[in-house]
Scaffold this motif. Sequence first.
Motif, short mmCIF file in Angstrom:
data_model
loop_
_atom_site.label_atom_id
_atom_site.label_comp_id
_atom_site.label_asym_id
_atom_site.label_seq_id
_atom_site.Cartn_x
_atom_site.Cartn_y
_atom_site.Cartn_z
N PRO A 1 5.82 -10.76 -67.03
CA PRO A 1 7.01 -9.97 -67.62
C PRO A 1 7.87 -9.42 -66.44
CG PRO A 1 5.05 -8.57 -67.68
CD PRO A 1 4.43 -9.93 -67.36
N ASP A 2 7.40 -9.33 -65.31
CA ASP A 2 8.27 -9.01 -64.09
C ASP A 2 8.37 -9.97 -63.35
OD1 ASP A 2 9.39 -7.46 -62.28
OD2 ASP A 2 8.16 -5.54 -62.49
N ALA A 3 9.52 -10.24 -62.80
CA ALA A 3 9.80 -11.43 -61.81
C ALA A 3 9.85 -10.71 -60.47
CB ALA A 3 11.08 -11.88 -62.31
N HIS A 4 9.66 -9.47 -60.09
CA HIS A 4 10.16 -8.89 -58.77
C HIS A 4 9.12 -7.93 -58.61
CE1 HIS A 4 13.93 -11.18 -58.47
NE2 HIS A 4 14.17 -10.78 -59.66
N SER A 5 7.78 -8.32 -58.52
CA SER A 5 6.76 -7.02 -58.34
C SER A 5 5.55 -7.22 -57.82
CB SER A 5 6.52 -6.23 -59.68
OG SER A 5 6.02 -7.28 -60.63
N PRO A 6 5.65 -8.01 -56.76
CA PRO A 6 4.33 -8.44 -56.02
C PRO A 6 3.97 -7.10 -55.67
CG PRO A 6 6.15 -9.13 -54.81
CD PRO A 6 6.79 -8.74 -55.88
N VAL A 7 2.79 -6.99 -55.19
CA VAL A 7 1.81 -5.90 -54.63
C VAL A 7 2.01 -6.22 -53.22
CG1 VAL A 7 0.04 -4.16 -54.44
CG2 VAL A 7 0.75 -4.88 -56.59
N ARG A 8 2.29 -5.18 -52.25
CA ARG A 8 2.33 -5.47 -50.71
C ARG A 8 1.04 -4.69 -50.22
NH1 ARG A 8 7.58 -6.54 -48.09
NH2 ARG A 8 8.96 -7.20 -49.60
N PHE A 9 0.30 -5.48 -49.42
CA PHE A 9 -0.72 -4.62 -48.74
C PHE A 9 -0.49 -4.74 -47.52
CE2 PHE A 9 -2.94 -5.70 -52.81
CZ PHE A 9 -3.52 -4.41 -53.23
N PHE A 10 -0.38 -3.71 -46.58
CA PHE A 10 -0.35 -3.61 -45.28
C PHE A 10 -1.61 -3.31 -44.67
CE2 PHE A 10 3.90 -2.88 -46.48
CZ PHE A 10 4.81 -3.64 -45.83
#
Length: 359
Positions: free
Chosen positions: A33-42
């Motif tokens: 449902p959300d095309a722009h929400s990857p989770v970033r891990f630093f």
Amino acid sequence: MAGFLIIAGLTGALLVWYYELDANVHWMMLAPPDAHSPVRFFLSAKPGAPALPIDEVFVNPYTGQILGGRLWGDLSQGVSNLMPFVYRLHHSLALGTIGTWIFGLIALLWTLDCFVGAWLTFPPPRRRDARHRPRRFWTRWAKAWRIRWRAGGHKRTFDLHRASGLWPWALLLVFAWSGVALTLYDQVYRPTTGLFLSFQEDPLDTVPTRANPSPQPPIGWEPGYHAARQHLEALAQDRDLTIHALERFAYTPHKNALKLMARTSSDVNERFGETWVYVDATDGALLGHYLPTGEAAGNTVTTWLTSLHIAAVGGVGYRVVATVLGVAVIVLSATGVVVWWRKRGTARATKPISRPGKQ
């Protein structure tokens, strides 16, 4: 100074569109449902351990699938790091702390130059016209805002320099002084602004530093998160704030503190939240909070300045304005060098030649 500002103007105009230009855009795209929400891990290596081959990882929050990773800003990894490298150039000339200091000093000089440059456009002392009536200041100053496009040569270059510094003057000052805030915050910006405006204190400043911190929060990540969220909801209710999103949860071992970052109605930044609550990592007790606006005038002003600097307000319209301003900085700097060089050559040509026997 002009050389540094040309770099800042060019890279800044690109960074306004960071995510659109990032070569890893396919990592950023997820199924509905959300095309722009990857989770970033630093990621960061443990003390004394070798450097990591990648330090930024993109994860699909719905499946847990790792979408990609990179060593942020390392151009040797190819085009996937182009935009992070542009960011490093903009912030520190890709030189780390030394480059940040250099850009901070340039931003400070630029701030002063905004006032000097504006003063130099003012007309000379009053003169009288043919009817012996004093000409108004605004009438005489108006020509400084115009560009003689058909004049060509030095006149057009001079007008471009003068007018490109006058029309966007207020924004140029915002970008210059916010540049100081982003690079020399503790050294210059905070002490100077603090003479006129009040700032919130960092809640962790009063927390004693631990000599042997625990590598993990003693309360546990999930209980700590729930405790922080409860304190955030209580803060929102007390201050009549709306919580839009919970964005980051972090642990500070040497302070034994957990902090939860959220985007609330106190934020003006459209890109990420800056509302924080801090809790004790042992028992979940509230240590304090930070609100980007509405709490202290100094923080409110700083939030607006930095958000304008990174074009995180005003949507696409202001991002276009920020891009145009980046181009204006390039024009202003380049034409300034040309004007200076011509005046320098003229001064050399008209310098009196000393003759033997005469002083």
